[in-house]
Design a protein around this motif. Structure first.
Motif, short mmCIF file in Angstrom:
data_model
loop_
_atom_site.label_atom_id
_atom_site.label_comp_id
_atom_site.label_asym_id
_atom_site.label_seq_id
_atom_site.Cartn_x
_atom_site.Cartn_y
_atom_site.Cartn_z
N SER A 1 0.84 -1.19 0.00
CA SER A 1 0.00 0.00 0.00
C SER A 1 0.88 1.25 0.00
O SER A 1 1.88 1.32 0.73
N ASN A 2 0.49 2.20 -0.86
CA ASN A 2 1.15 3.51 -0.81
C ASN A 2 0.48 4.31 0.28
O ASN A 2 -0.70 4.65 0.17
N ASP B 1 0.17 7.79 2.70
CA ASP B 1 0.16 9.20 2.30
C ASP B 1 1.58 9.71 2.12
O ASP B 1 1.87 10.52 1.25
N ASP B 2 2.50 9.21 2.96
CA ASP B 2 3.87 9.71 2.91
C ASP B 2 4.86 8.56 3.07
O ASP B 2 5.80 8.64 3.85
N THR C 1 5.43 3.91 2.32
CA THR C 1 4.91 2.64 1.79
C THR C 1 4.79 1.62 2.91
O THR C 1 5.53 1.67 3.90
N GLU D 1 4.59 -2.68 3.17
CA GLU D 1 4.73 -3.93 2.38
C GLU D 1 4.69 -5.12 3.33
O GLU D 1 5.35 -5.13 4.37
N GLY E 1 -3.20 5.60 2.86
CA GLY E 1 -3.35 6.12 1.51
C GLY E 1 -4.70 5.78 0.91
O GLY E 1 -5.17 6.46 0.00
N TYR F 1 -5.20 -0.66 -1.34
CA TYR F 1 -4.33 -1.79 -0.98
C TYR F 1 -4.24 -2.74 -2.16
O TYR F 1 -5.26 -3.10 -2.75
N TYR G 1 2.05 -6.09 -7.36
CA TYR G 1 2.07 -4.64 -7.56
C TYR G 1 3.03 -4.37 -8.71
O TYR G 1 4.22 -4.64 -8.59
N THR H 1 6.89 3.20 -8.80
CA THR H 1 6.76 4.00 -7.57
C THR H 1 8.16 4.33 -7.06
O THR H 1 9.13 3.68 -7.42
#
Length: 1276
Positions: free
Chosen positions: A367-368, A370-371, A373, A375, A446, A449, A454, A458
């Motif tokens: 998931s990215n 907001d600021d 990652t 994993e 973010g 998901y 993925y 990025t």
């Protein structure tokens, strides 16, 4: 009813998709032709489906060329149809009209079927009409809630059951649970349970030794059985034999212990452990799921429960329909992902899911933030969490790791919670072992998901990109993911994901790794680890050992202990035996553990003492040796004092022995089957003629009856029951020798094909999953088929395609495959060549002569079973391209085919094969001649000075003072013999009597000098002598006439009388003489021009001492002949004669050889074979070319003497201080300098005529360089 994923337009609705219908647009077509489309059939209720047929859309260019079949009871949780260990892809249509029907190998029971088109016509789109074939199905179903247990009470309190048949079908999503259990107070029990989603059957019929513990037997089968699909189980037991079948895969085994009956008390419980009785389980879980069609020995348990005839009081509410679980699995391959929405801009991440996979690595969730990652990955079977956050220029990083071996195919639950300054990872709900982090951290979610992959670009990409496996029970930000909405396209996104199914396959069940090889798997394939099994290959199928000692001999191996595997790839494991390669036979010896002369006491006819004889191999392994051997023998001896052995020829003997197959035998060593006598009774030389055994006389003195048991069908001896040692004073000692077998009929089982149309036929070859074929062939024809076996479309064939190419071709249903190996040399050279071919589910391999090899991997998808039905033809293929030549030792899957037996009744084929020497003659060394035998070859060593199976064993003797060997070349006139009497001595033709060339070779060791090693006399004054001089140096003397003095060669200045073995090889052709001493390079000499070159009238050869009536060189007699040679001579050869060997091998009366004194055979003079030849650089005896005419002057000798002796002395006194060592070295050098000077002076002053003196001759007149003392000093 038909439904579908989408419809192209009204006329293309799924309702038109019935086979041969032409309504509407003539079939179903979806809106888009892609891999997400499906056509579904609802059969209304569960049916048994046996076949499926498909057609294209009527009168169009739309059809489906390949499709998958899924099935389900509920229209949810689909299961793909499996065949040959893979998710099966059915081949579809190639036009719009013809129907293609497939019978299902594994019949399925289902209400819903789904067809997934995988490929379609290139000209059009997906088009489909289908038909399903089968019959109705009905079964009583019981839903088990994990609490309730059904008790089946027996009519009597205790049951002794000899035969059981238990059958049931179950489905569950739990990986643990007891399906049935029964037990008895004596310790007997039977339990069938799920453990780690495998089925475990435990059964104990009891054992009389050490209570019941030895009767415990447990067998595991199946895997991934928690897939919530139906599985059928059948257990059939008769006495100790059990067939355990799961989904048509049967395992056969025998229970441990000695008893046949299953003793159960009161009841058998289904669905869990009984509530009555003692809890054996130790906290085992009850079964949770559904069962149907439960049958126990003819009783329908489900029907009895429905009719309330059984105790079901433990159920809260008993339901006779299956309650479905609401899991929604998702299946990912390497190119899939599933994107789900979550809460955005939230300060807590909370995710959870279950996954199962075989791969050690994969990306589970990404998931990215907001600021940063987030994993969650699988790395080497562990769960790794990486959280990376960059906020206000500060970088926060949290790494968590937990679990191990999570790629075991089981469902594992993951739960991750991360919030401010806190992160926690839990695996499988175990709060105790949860991993926590309190590192500084701030999180802002973010909102999206990605699960299972993925692939976007990025800033901080994940360490893994994809995942192969299944997931279910997905929680995103504490909300269960609505995968139905995802399927309809309302929420999230996905690519290449199969929803509502988990297509996981256990490629290690059934295990294709044979002989105990360990199976490891990934999502796509499996591999076998064969270490320590004794087998090799992709599936551990082929043995790495030879089948017999005979085979090792024909690889040129000598006597030793070897591992053999008589049935190759068959079930018998390899084992160690002693191989004894004698001159004409190969003996295989299997030792046993009975000590020689084992004392037996206190046994009577009523209570015999039974002695067990255990071998270093199992009974089956020993039987494999005796079956293929030409003959076997085993020594048995009974020493007795007042202990009778057999006693009467018609009564029961006191003592008997038990052989193969547990048969009793009443004959003894030296006698035969059915003759109740000992060896002395057969030979009629027993000490008391009234009895047939020495022991039967019941004497007070020690007597013995011993002999060989020769009847190989009865061997080996496994027990001896002794029955007469309980009277006062009676004693007995028993000896059972090792089993010795000779030969290997399988290795030489051969047939010769004499016409191209001739062939042998055998039963169909059974090699469905793995097949191996090995044989030897010999031919002078350029091509021919070795063997062939056909099926419908399947076949297997091995042939010689051309003089240099061997081909292995087969078809298992995926189209023909051909492997070829190309030989560098022609194979039709009438020599034996070995072919080995193997085909298994992983690969096919073809090997020729263990040098050339070709292999090809099997396709990842497709058929794996080789299905043949014709007879196996050996020597031709349906009468075509017949083979001309010999085939032998043909083994298929470890079984040797009896070619000879078939050849005897087949025209154009002869049993056996001639001409083994062309292939094996190279193993006969040192001039041994290869002799053909029907089954193999012999090395004939009679003309050589060697012995042994390959003529490599030195024959030598020990000479005492005065021992001499005399070998006559010329027939001596026999006194008083008439003129007609033929004198049988070593007759020589005239050109052999007058020699212009000699070949001499022998080795010796002695500590005494001087001595004559060899002397060859003649009727003239010619002679040849090899002597050791007083200082131990070796001298060769030639006198061929025309010289005043004999021509003498000082071969070496070292003292050879040092107790070490030395070898000498010498040859002369006319004037040229070549001598090689030990491992030094050969040196050449020339007879003087004046010398004669013929050795005239050769008469006698002497070894050790000369005792001759004719002319002898007086120097030899005076200096060297007394006391005679003391020491060892070995492998003496003079031209074609081996005088020493002839003397040792008991010379006949008319033989040319005789000896005086004491001669003992010994190999103490044998030359050591371990010394490698010295390189020229390090060899002190190596001569540069410039000195070729000046072989050895004493100056070159000295350094070697120093090195040699100082090395010996230095070795002995290595402890002494360094300075003493130095002084010794100088002393030795000083001594040797004088020795050298003495030699030179002696040579100079030895004769009046310098040119004709022997020693001057060796210093060589050609070399003008004079030897002066100063040069010598400098050199030293």
């Amino acid at each position: 009813a038909f439904t579908s994923s989408s419809v192209f337009s009204n006329g293309y609705a799924p309702g038109y998709a019935k086979l041969n219908r032409r309504g509407g647009a003539g079939g179903w077509s979806p809106l888009d032709s892609d891999h997400y489309q499906w056509l579904q059939v609802d059969l209304g209720s569960r049916k048994q489906v046996s076949a499926i047929a498909t057609q294209g859309r009527y009168s169009s260019s739309d059809w489906t060329t390949q499709y998958r079949l899924l099935y389900s009871d509920t229209g949810r949780n689909w299961k793909p149809y499996h065949q040959d260990g893979n998710i099966w892809a059915f081949s579809g249509n190639s036009n719009s009209e013809s129907a293609v029907r497939h019978e299902l190998q594994q019949g399925i029971v289902a209400r819903f079927l789904r067809l997934i088109p995988l490929d379609w016509s290139e000209e059009g789109r997906i088009g489909l009409r289908i038909e399903v074939y089968g019959c109705s199905y009905w079964a009583d179903v019981i839903n088990f809630d994990g609490q309730g247990v059904i008790s089946y009470r027996f009519k009597v309190k205790k049951m002794k059951i000899i035969k059981d048949v238990i059958a049931l079908r179950f489905k569950t999503s739990e990986s643990e649970g007891v399906i049935l259990h029964g037990e008895g107070q004596q310790g007997d029990y039977i339990t069938l349970e799920l453990r780690r989603a495998k089925l475990l059957l435990q059964i104990n019929l009891g054992s009389n030794q050490y209570g019941s513990i030895l009767g415990h037997t447990s067998v595991t089968t199946g895997s991934l059985l928690d897939d919530n699909h139906w599985h059928s189980v059948v257990i059939e037991r008769y006495r100790r034999n059990v067939n355990f079948t799961l989904d048509r895969h049967t395992q056969h085994f025998r229970t441990n212990g000695e008893f046949d009956h299953l003793d159960l008390d009161y009841e058998l419980s289904f669905g869990g452990m009984p509530y009555s009785g003692k809890p054996v389980g130790g906290g085992r879980k009850n079964f949770k799921g559904c069962m149907e069609s439960i049958n126990y020995n003819g009783d329908n348990i489900t029907d009895l429960a429905r009719r309330k005839k059984l105790d079901t009081s433990s159920f809260r509410n008993l339901s006779f329909s299956c309650v479905e679980t609401h899991t929604f699995p998702v299946f990912f391959n390497a190119t899939s992902f599933l994107q789900l929405p979550g809460r955005a801009n939230h300060n807590t991440v909370s995710v959870g899911f279950q996954f199962r996979t075989w791969n050690p690595d994969g990306l589970l969730l990404f998931s990215n933030l907001d600021d940063g990652t987030l994993e969650i990955s699988l790395e080497e079977g562990k769960i790794i969490v990486h959280i990376n956050v960059t906020k206000a220029g500060k970088n926060y990083r949290v790494d968590l790791s937990s679990g191990s071996g999570l790629n075991d195919g089981q469902w594992h639950a993951i739960r991750l919670v991360a919030k401010e300054n806190f992160a926690m990872l839990t695996i499988d709900g175990e709060e105790v072992s949860a991993v926590r982090s309190t590192s500084p951290l701030t999180i802002t979610t973010g909102g999206t998901y990605h699960l299972g992959g993925y692939f976007l670009q990025t800033m901080f990409p994940p360490s893994q990109r994809s995942f192969q496996g299944c997931m279910q029970a997905i929680l995103v930000d504490d909300q269960p993911a609505d995968l139905h909405a995802v399927e309809k396209g309302v929420v999230g996104a996905f690519e290449n994901v199969s929803l509502d199914m988990c297509a996981i396959i256990d490629r290690c069940m059934p295990n294709h790794c044979e002989h105990g090889g360990r199976c490891k798997q990934t999502w796509d394939s499996f591999s076998c680890t064969c270490d320590g099994t004794g087998y090799t290959g992709a599936t551990c199928h082929t043995s790495i050992y030879e089948p017999s000692c005979e085979a090792y001999k024909h690889l040129g191996r000598s006597s030793d202990a070897y591992w053999i595997d008589p049935d190759g790839s068959g079930p018998l494991g390899p084992f160690k035996v002693n191989c004894n390669m004698t001159e004409d036979k190969v003996w295989t010896t299997v030792m046993n553990n009975l000590p020689p002369k084992t004392i037996v006491t206190g046994s009577s006819r009523e209570r015999r003492t039974v002695l067990q004889v255990n071998y270093s191999a199992s009974m089956d392994q020993v039987t494999a040796i005796t079956t293929s051997a030409e003959n076997c023998e085993q020594k048995i001896a009974y020493s007795c004092r007042m202990s009778r052995l057999l006693n009467t020829p018609d009564g029961t003997p006191y003592t008997w022995w038990v052989g193969r197959g547990s048969e009793k035998h009443f004959y003894w060593g030296g006698s035969g089957p059915g003759i109740q006598k000992c060896a002395c009774g057969i030979d009629r030389n027993c000490t008391d003629p009234k009895y047939d055994c020495n022991c039967d006389a019941d004497a007070k003195q020690w007597r013995e009856d011993s002999g060989l048991l020769m009847y190989k069908e009865h061997l080996p001896v496994s027990q001896v029951a002794v029955g007469d040692t309980n009277r006062p004073g009676s004693e007995a000692k028993l000896t059972v020798g090792p089993l010795r077998c000779q030969g290997d009929n399988n290795y030489w089982n051969a047939a010769s094909f004499t016409t191209p149309s001739s062939y042998l036929h055998f039963a169909t070859f059974q090699g469905e999953i793995s097949a191996d074929i090995s044989f030897y062939f010999k031919t002078s024809a350029p091509y021919g088929v070795f063997l062939e076996n056909l099926g419908n479309t399947d076949f297997i064939r091995l042939e010689l395609k051309s003089p240099k190419v061997v081909s292995f071709s087969f078809d298992v249903g995926n189209g023909p495959v051909e492997l070829t190996v190309h030989s560098a040399t022609p194979l039709n050279d009438d020599q034996w060549h070995r072919v080995m071919a193997e085909r298994n589910v992983k690969e096919a391999v073809l090997q020729l002569d263990q040098t050339y090899r070709a292999s090809q991997l099997a396709p990842a998808q497709g058929h794996t079973r080789l299905e043949l039905f014709s007879q196996l033809y050996v020597g031709a293929a349906g009468g075509q391209r017949g083979f001309l030549g010999c085939i032998r030792a043909l083994r298929m899957n470890g079984i040797t085919l009896d070619l000879e037996e078939r050849a005897e009744v087949t025209p154009g084929v002869k049993p056996g094969c001639q001409g083994h020497c062309t292939s094996f003659g190279m193993y006969c060394r040192n001039g041994g001649k290869c002799v053909e035998r029907y089954n193999g070859y012999l090395c004939d060593c009679t003309e050589t000075a060697y012995d042994g199976p390959f003529c490599t064993k030195d024959v030598g003797g020990f000479f005492e003072a005065g021992t001499l060997i005399k070998y006559n070349f010329l027939p001596e006139a026999v006194a008083g013999a008439s003129k007609d009497a033929k004198v049988v001595t070593h007759q020589l033709t005239p050109h052999e009597v007058n020699l212009t060339k000699e070949e001499v070779a022998f080795s010796f060791s002695t500590s005494n000098a001087p001595a004559i090693l060899m002397y060859v006399s003649s009727k003239t004054q010619d002679y040849l002598a090899v002597v050791l001089r007083e200082n131990g140096s070796l001298q060769v003397r030639y006198n061929l006439g025309s010289l005043r003095e004999p021509f003498a060669i000082d071969v070496d200045q070292r003292n050879l009388a040092n107790g070490q073995p030395h070898s000498i090889n010498m040859s002369r052709l006319n004037r040229s003489i070549t001598i090689q001493l030990d491992h030094y390079p050969p040196v050449s000499y020339n007879l003087p021009e004046a010398s004669d070159t013929q050795f005239n009238m050769v008469k006698t050869l002497f070894l050790g001492k000369v005792y001759e009536t004719g002319h002898i060189d007086p120097v030899l007699i005076e200096r060297y002949n007394t006391p005679g040679f003391i020491g060892c001579l070995s492998r003496v050869q003079f031209n074609g004669a081996a005088p020493l060997k002839s003397a040792l091998r008991a010379p006949a009366a008319a033989s040319p050889v005789s000896y005086q004194g004491k001669l003992v055979e010994s190999n103490c003079g044998a030359s050591p074979l371990t010394i490698p030849p010295m390189s020229a650089a390090t060899d002190p005896w190596h001569l540069d070319n410039t000195d070729a005419e000046f072989p050895f002057n004493e100056e070159r000798v000295i350094p070697d003497g120093v090195n040699r002796d100082s090395a010996i002395i230095g070795g002995i006194i290595a402890v002494v201080i360094f300075t003493i060592l130095c002084t010794l070295v100088f002393l030795i050098r000083y001594m040797f300098r004088h020795k050298g000077t003495y030699h030179t002076n002696e040579a100079k002053g030895s004769g009046e005529s310098a040119a004709e003196s022997a020693d001057t001759a060796i210093i060589g007149t050609d070399n003008p360089e004079t030897i002066d003392e100063s040069k010598k000093e400098w050199f030293i």
